[in-house]
Design an enzyme around this catalytic site. Structure first.
Site, mmCIF file in Angstrom:
data_model
loop_
_atom_site.group_PDB
_atom_site.id
_atom_site.type_symbol
_atom_site.label_atom_id
_atom_site.label_comp_id
_atom_site.label_asym_id
_atom_site.label_seq_id
_atom_site.Cartn_x
_atom_site.Cartn_y
_atom_site.Cartn_z
ATOM 1 C CD GLN A 259 -2.994 0.436 0.256
ATOM 2 O OE1 GLN A 259 -3.611 -0.379 0.391
ATOM 3 N NE2 GLN A 259 -3.510 1.426 -0.609
ATOM 4 C CE LYS B 284 -5.493 -3.662 2.599
ATOM 5 N NZ LYS B 284 -5.652 -2.938 1.464
ATOM 6 N N GLY C 131 -12.315 0.489 3.191
ATOM 7 C CA GLY C 131 -12.935 -0.948 3.140
ATOM 8 C C GLY C 131 -12.007 -1.646 2.186
ATOM 9 C CG ASP C 132 -8.969 -4.986 1.307
ATOM 10 O OD1 ASP C 132 -9.172 -6.093 1.082
ATOM 11 O OD2 ASP C 132 -8.047 -4.191 0.850
ATOM 12 C CB THR D 206 -10.390 -1.275 -7.682
ATOM 13 O OG1 THR D 206 -10.187 -0.462 -6.298
ATOM 14 C CG2 THR D 206 -8.993 -2.039 -7.645
ATOM 15 C CG ASN E 219 -17.667 -3.641 -4.873
ATOM 16 O OD1 ASN E 219 -18.956 -4.091 -5.085
ATOM 17 N ND2 ASN E 219 -17.776 -3.084 -3.761
#
Length: 448
Positions: free
Chosen positions: A111, A126, A165-166, A210, A241
């Site tokens: 990241q 993260k 979010g993830d 993304t 997503n």
């Protein structure tokens, strides 16, 4: 390889032997930056690489919560604040049984470099928990999120660390997390989390970001190669997503996805996931909580391959969108046998080290790295932070225009850096060089 890098890599392997994901990510970066380190002997004196490979702060905590039967459970929570040299820590929260400190560390490191490439002032972090939201009731998810934030709130803030979010953390979870933060702190700080609802400070096209960004990057690759996205058939893994955003944008641009995958196997749609009905059904599958891609096969009458991955299907472009280490050496060989020319990593490190080496070293195949390709999600999160700080709400068109421009810029900068340091059109090396230089400059300027 530079002698300083060799020493650091040897020490890293001894120190982090039980963290294979982090070691793979670190080795990929270190193998690319030798020309830069050669040009800056002051890095060794300042122990720059040693500092860059060690998180600034690692936080672990227990997360007790009560299920609908009144039984108490205890999960483990994490936040790895890896590097804040260029801005507040920024990175997602992941709720999944596979979450552990090694994976959080690897994702936080990746990241850091991804955020550097966006050109926005964001450091890397993260976090998450080994909690599995699948199969849980609405009340159970809410109670878990509130307990998780009861500890996390003291480690985050708009100018310190801004989670998003993830995997396993969508708009619902962000809403519960934000609500608990507001209750504890007693004020409304929209900039403390991103991925929020539009009703309280969220950004347009965040869910698609993304996937959209990955396709914009892909189009830059194709343009560089004198090719076009029109008519291309694309193998896609996952159906969440990210995969949804990829499929949606591919259709808009005249291409089509032909596969989707899940824990149960994959589907092959020879006519393409190329109608609004099919693309919207991906959202229905995700919302069902069943986590089955076979549902798509049953609804649209296409083949389903239980327990397999889609890489055996012939495609012009391969885009792994699901999880790390999704493409192993055998899969990479199948991809090459199918004549695929473009391998575009969309998930975080979806390729094993051996598979990535084979793909990168195969003539006629272009590899695009995840830290660049999937930067669109955090990029739009950064744009959400900008909107929150200025109390603005941009239109979807304004956000998409910025996303498109910056993703094309990430490709162009990576290509230029690779060429500058003698790597040719190696986008993996170029992304590492471009990201590293910015982080290194900031760290050196700020001192030990």
């Amino acid at each position: 390889m530079n002698a300083y890098i060799e020493r650091v890599l040897k020490e890293l392997k001894e120190k982090n032997a039980g963290e294979p994901e982090f070691l793979q990510a670190a080795e990929e970066v270190l193998s690319s930056i030798s020309p830069l380190v050669d040009a800056h002997p002051e890095y060794e004196k300042a122990a720059l690489l040693e500092k860059m490979l060690e998180p600034e702060r690692t936080i672990e905590f227990r997360v007790p919560w009560v299920d609908d039967c009144g039984q108490t459970h205890v999960n483990r929570g994490y936040r790895v604040q890896f590097n804040g040299a260029i801005g507040p820590f920024k990175g997602g929260l992941r709720f999944a049984p596979s979450v552990n400190l090694s994976i959080m560390k690897f994702l936080g490191f990746e990241q850091t470099f991804k955020n550097s490439l966006t050109t926005l002032p964001m450091g890397g972090a993260k976090g998450g928990s080994d909690f599995d939201p699948n199969g849980k009731s609405e009340d159970e998810v809410r109670r878990f999120c509130q307990s998780f934030m009861t500890e996390l709130y003291r480690h985050i803030g708009p100018h310190l660390d801004v989670p998003a979010g993830d995997l396993g953390v969508g708009g619902r979870e962000i809403g519960y997390l934000f609500g608990q933060y507001r209750r504890i702190c007693g004020d409304f700080q929209p900039g403390v989390l991103t991925g929020k609802s539009l009703a309280f400070g969220g950004s347009e096209i965040r869910a698609e970001a993304t996937g959209y960004g990955a396709v914009y990057y892909l189009e830059s690759v194709l343009a560089h190669e004198g090719d076009s996205i029109k008519g291309k058939r694309v193998a896609v893994s996952g159906f969440g997503n990210v995969a949804w955003g990829v499929c949606k944008k591919l259709l808009e641009e005249g291409a089509m996805a032909v596969t989707l995958s899940g824990p149960d196997g994959y589907i092959y749609d020879p006519e393409g996931i190329a109608t609004e009905e099919k693309i919207e059904y991906m959202l229905t599958m995700r919302a069902s909580g069943r986590n089955r891609v076979e549902d798509y096969a049953e609804k649209f009458g296409v083949p389903f391959f239980a327990g397999k991955k889609p890489w055996e299907q012939k495609a012009d472009i391969v885009t792994p969108c699901a999880m790390q280490n999704d493409v192993d050496l055998a899969a990479a060989k199948a991809i090459l046998e199918n004549g695929t020319k473009y391998y575009v990593e969309v998930a975080n490190m979806p390729t094993t080290a051996e598979a990535l080496e084979l793909l990168r070293n195969t003539e006629g195949v272009t590899v695009a790295p995840s830290k660049a390709v999937n930067a669109g999600g955090v990029l739009v999160s950064g744009l959400e932070m900008s909107q929150n700080s200025e109390r603005l709400s941009w239109t979807a068109e304004e956000v998409d225009e910025n996303l498109h421009r910056i993703m094309c810029g990430i490709h162009d900068t990576s290509a230029a850096e690779a060429e500058k340091y003698g790597f040719g059109y190696d986008l993996v090396a170029g992304a590492n060089l471009a990201a590293f230089q910015k982080i290194a400059d900031a760290m050196m300027a700020q001192g030990i």
